[in-house]
Design a protein around this motif. Structure first.
Motif, short mmCIF file in Angstrom:
data_model
loop_
_atom_site.label_atom_id
_atom_site.label_comp_id
_atom_site.label_asym_id
_atom_site.label_seq_id
_atom_site.Cartn_x
_atom_site.Cartn_y
_atom_site.Cartn_z
N LYS A 365 0.82 -1.37 -0.33
CA LYS A 365 -0.19 0.22 -0.15
C LYS A 365 0.89 0.91 -0.03
CE LYS A 365 -3.81 -2.62 2.32
NZ LYS A 365 -3.43 -3.82 2.35
N ALA A 366 2.48 1.00 0.53
CA ALA A 366 3.48 2.38 0.26
C ALA A 366 2.98 2.74 -1.20
CB ALA A 366 4.33 1.60 0.50
N VAL A 367 3.22 2.03 -2.58
CA VAL A 367 2.89 2.45 -3.79
C VAL A 367 2.16 2.78 -4.42
CG1 VAL A 367 4.42 1.11 -6.05
CG2 VAL A 367 4.33 0.13 -4.21
N THR A 376 1.55 7.08 4.76
CA THR A 376 2.96 7.09 5.87
C THR A 376 3.97 6.27 5.92
OG1 THR A 376 1.13 5.78 7.68
CG2 THR A 376 0.80 7.89 7.50
N LYS A 377 3.49 4.70 5.34
CA LYS A 377 4.26 3.89 5.40
C LYS A 377 5.61 4.17 4.30
CE LYS A 377 4.84 0.53 7.02
NZ LYS A 377 5.21 0.16 8.45
N ARG A 378 5.11 4.14 3.42
CA ARG A 378 6.15 5.57 2.11
C ARG A 378 6.68 6.08 2.73
NH1 ARG A 378 9.95 4.73 -0.73
NH2 ARG A 378 10.36 6.12 -2.21
N LYS A 506 -7.70 1.32 -1.84
CA LYS A 506 -7.56 0.53 -3.78
C LYS A 506 -7.67 -0.45 -4.10
CE LYS A 506 -2.74 1.14 -4.94
NZ LYS A 506 -1.54 0.91 -4.80
N LEU A 507 -8.01 0.03 -5.67
CA LEU A 507 -8.21 -1.32 -6.03
C LEU A 507 -7.55 -2.27 -7.17
CD1 LEU A 507 -11.25 0.61 -9.63
CD2 LEU A 507 -11.78 -1.11 -7.30
N TYR A 508 -6.34 -1.65 -7.18
CA TYR A 508 -5.01 -2.79 -7.63
C TYR A 508 -3.96 -2.56 -6.86
CZ TYR A 508 -8.41 -2.05 -11.89
OH TYR A 508 -9.27 -2.19 -12.27
N GLU A 509 -3.91 -3.36 -6.15
CA GLU A 509 -2.38 -2.99 -5.49
C GLU A 509 -1.19 -3.35 -6.34
OE1 GLU A 509 -2.08 -1.52 -2.71
OE2 GLU A 509 -3.88 -2.03 -1.77
N GLU A 510 0.08 -2.82 -6.03
CA GLU A 510 1.77 -2.91 -6.47
C GLU A 510 2.64 -2.83 -5.45
OE1 GLU A 510 1.84 0.40 -10.07
OE2 GLU A 510 0.58 1.25 -8.28
N LEU A 511 3.53 -3.32 -6.11
CA LEU A 511 5.26 -3.92 -4.55
C LEU A 511 5.90 -2.99 -5.44
CD1 LEU A 511 4.72 -7.70 -4.96
CD2 LEU A 511 4.10 -6.31 -2.94
N LEU A 512 5.73 -2.25 -6.85
CA LEU A 512 7.05 -1.23 -7.18
C LEU A 512 6.71 -0.48 -7.99
CD1 LEU A 512 10.68 -2.50 -7.67
CD2 LEU A 512 9.46 -3.32 -9.83
N ILE A 513 7.54 0.54 -7.08
CA ILE A 513 7.03 2.47 -7.53
C ILE A 513 8.45 2.28 -9.08
CG2 ILE A 513 7.31 4.53 -7.25
CD1 ILE A 513 7.67 4.17 -4.58
N GLY A 514 9.92 1.99 -8.90
CA GLY A 514 10.50 1.86 -10.68
C GLY A 514 9.37 0.99 -11.11
N ASN A 515 10.57 0.81 -12.39
CA ASN A 515 10.28 -0.81 -13.12
C ASN A 515 11.54 -2.00 -13.23
OD1 ASN A 515 7.30 0.73 -13.79
ND2 ASN A 515 8.45 2.85 -15.09
N LYS A 516 12.22 -1.94 -12.89
CA LYS A 516 13.45 -2.46 -13.58
C LYS A 516 14.00 -2.92 -12.01
CE LYS A 516 15.42 -0.24 -17.19
NZ LYS A 516 16.37 0.35 -17.89
#
Length: 619
Positions: A365-367, A376-378, A506-516
């Motif tokens: 959820k920090a992404v 707050t976690k980010r 959020k509707l969708y969760e992600e784990l990565l802010i960048g792409n690599k």
């Protein structure tokens, strides 16, 4: 009379009259045989060797054999009547008819437990081994999985019990996919480690967890990585009584640290995890006095300084955080104080006192967060990254993962409770998806990632494909032996009701802010380095944020974290409950009633006032 005089004392001494007939089996028959054999010796001596006038000597040989047959037959008949017919008078004929999937050792033990309990009617076994098909185990047929549909319809099967504890998650999912179309209730035995602690019983059966439905294989831990920062060292865990913190502590104790310091702000949670660890089998390998319970909040700088100074931990795992999205939305200042400034306090204390390794437990959820909790976690990650950039002797790292099965507030127990209550199952949106992992995997990820850190990295787990929550709800309904009630099936058992996204969700969760993301020495753990502010730039903004929290100004604090975390995209107005009450009180004091348009209706039907619709009042 002579036979009675000889037999009666022998049978009493041998305990034949203490046996419970309905449980008579081969063990009971062996006891009868021993008693009759002991009886035979004096009887043969008297009637065959010595002889009794008028009694043929062959009686001494024939009578003991007939006596054994009569006693054994009478007990077997009593078992047949009392164990089946008599019990059937007391057990409802509505007992579920069950199939056991798996005819191995666990399946056979479960079958014995079912027969002993009488709570279910065992129809047969299912097994993938062709050598077992068309055979019987204790008078119970073994069927091929290809015969499943036919057996279910002919025998009125209602439940399938999975007795395949050694199967992988992928294998279990394949079995569950076969069973799902038949609308059967599916339950399962625990895993191998749980079964090793005791015999299989009907009470050990549990409903399927989402982990049984996930196709992604369990991530295997690397024991060397887990031991690197724990074995023989002093380890401190904050939030030790929480879902993740407590599982971390269990696995740390199993890795034999020199000492484990449990830091927890909730008294009962600390009491519970300390008692569990001291009494567990894992703790027997270390001194129970080395498991140290410490009451304290990570926001208390004096307390954290003295705890770290006195116990001198080599490794710190920071799991203390407020994590429930709606609660933090409604209590914004406390969420910021605990998650951001609690992290800053414990990280600086670790740095000051020379802790070797510090790992922050973060969340997906920090992404690109949409909630105050995620933001707050980010921001906590950015704090740790900024401190790590200073190049101190402490190696700082962060670990992100998705939703943890079995944690407090998890969706699975909520859905199960709703199914038990007759429904409906409530979901916030049909499009919503989440990543899932088991609590054991999450703890192992934290332990291993901390061991790989060089400083400032964000670690995350390759979690496969996300799961649609509506599909999860449908699967849980079907695997409970019930049917979905919708427009196409208005007579179904359980409905699914959409109630709308909650504030910050959020509707969708992600784990990565960048792409690599980069690979690590563990094939399923990835590493990322992401943008952050230097400490010189971050410190003034944090000080201003601290003053807003001290003043209780949730609206200003929210504006400040939006500025600090540019990717924060709020999904709802500020709904802090204390700020709402303050605003209503001020409006009432001015005799200015609030219009209906000024109220926001939340998912649970409550109304709150968006702070943006109210003017701030200065004293």
């Amino acid at each position: 009379m002579g036979a009675i005089a000889i037999a009666l004392p022998i049978f009493v001494i041998m305990g034949l009259y203490r046996a419970i007939f309905r449980h008579a089996g081969f063990g009971a028959m062996r006891s009868v045989a021993r008693a009759v054999a002991l009886y035979t010796v004096p009887y043969v001596i008297i009637y065959t060797v010595v002889g009794v006038y008028g009694v043929p000597r062959t009686v001494g040989l024939i009578q003991p054999m007939l006596l054994f047959l009569f006693i054994a037959a009478s007990r077997l008949l009593a078992r047949a009547y009392l164990g089946v017919s008599y019990r059937a008078l007391w057990v409802s004929e509505e007992r579920p008819s069950v199939l056991i999937y798996g005819a191995g050792r666990a399946g056979r033990q479960l079958a014995s437990a079912i027969r002993a309990s009488g709570e279910m009617r065992l129809v047969g076994f299912l097994d993938d081994d062709p050598d077992l098909w068309r055979s019987t185990i204790n008078d119970t047929n073994v069927f091929s999985p290809a015969q499943l549909e036919k057996v279910v319809s002919r025998r009125n099967v209602t439940d399938v019990l999975l007795a395949i504890p050694s199967a992988t998650r992928l294998q279990r999912k394949e079995v569950v996919d076969k069973l799902r179309p038949l609308k059967l209730r599916v339950r399962t035995l625990p895993g191998l480690m749980d079964l090793a602690r005791g015999s299989v019983s009907v009470g050990a059966l549990r409903d399927l967890e989402i982990g049984d439905l996930l196709g992604r294989p369990t991530v295997s831990p690397d024991p060397a990585l887990i031991r690197r920062n724990i074995f023989g060292k002093t380890v401190l865990v904050t939030g030790a009584g929480g879902s993740i913190g407590s599982e971390l502590c269990r696995q740390i104790v199993a890795t034999q640290p020199a000492r484990l310091v449990l830091v927890e702000n909730a008294e009962f949670n600390l009491f519970a995890i300390h008692r569990e660890l001291v009494g567990s089998e894992r703790a027997r390998q270390i001194n129970p006095d080395s498991i140290i319970p410490v009451l304290g909040s990570v926001t208390d700088q004096r307390r954290m300084d003295e705890v770290i100074a006195e116990f001198a931990p080599d490794t710190v795992f920071h799991a203390a955080a407020y994590k429930h999205v709606p609660l933090v939305e409604h209590n914004a200042t406390q969420g910021i104080a605990n998650n951001v400034f609690g992290t800053l306090t414990i990280a600086r204390a670790a740095q000051r006192h020379g802790v070797s390794n510090f790992t922050l437990i973060s969340t997906d959820k920090a992404v690109r967060p949409t909630s105050i909790m995620g933001t707050t976690k980010r921001l906590a990650e950015m704090v740790v990254q900024a401190i790590a950039e200073e190049g101190t002797g402490t190696r700082f790292s962060m670990v992100r993962f998705g939703n943890v099965l079995g944690s407090s507030g998890s969706v699975v127990p909520l859905f199960r409770d709703q199914i038990t209550a007759g429904g409906p199952i409530t979901i916030t949106d049909e499009k919503i998806t989440r990543y899932f992992m088991t609590i054991s995997e999450a703890a192992q990820l934290v332990l291993q990632a901390g061991a790989m850190a060089n400083g400032g990295e964000v670690f995350l787990l390759d979690m496969g494909e996300p799961v649609k929550i509506v599909d999860l709800a449908r699967n849980m309904i079907e695997l409970s032996g019930l049917s979905l009630r919708d427009e196409s099936n208005p007579g179904g058992d359980i409905a699914i009701q959409t109630i709308g996204l909650r504030p910050g969700e959020k509707l969708y969760e992600e784990l990565l802010i960048g792409n690599k993301p980069l690979q690590t020495e563990h094939p399923r753990i990835l590493r990322s380095r992401e943008d952050f502010f230097s400490w010189d730039d971050l410190a003034p903004a944090l000080e201003a944020l601290r003053k807003s929290i001290a003043a209780g100004d949730a609206a200003l604090a929210r504006d400040q974290i939006i500025a600090l975390v540019p990717e924060f995209q709020p999904q709802s107005p500020l709904v802090d409950l204390v700020s709402r009450e303050r605003a209503i009180r001020v409006a009432n004091a001015k005799s200015k009633p609030l219009d209906a348009k000024d109220l926001l209706v939340t998912a649970n039907g409550a109304t709150v006032t968006p702070i943006e619709n109210l003017k701030r009042t200065s004293n």
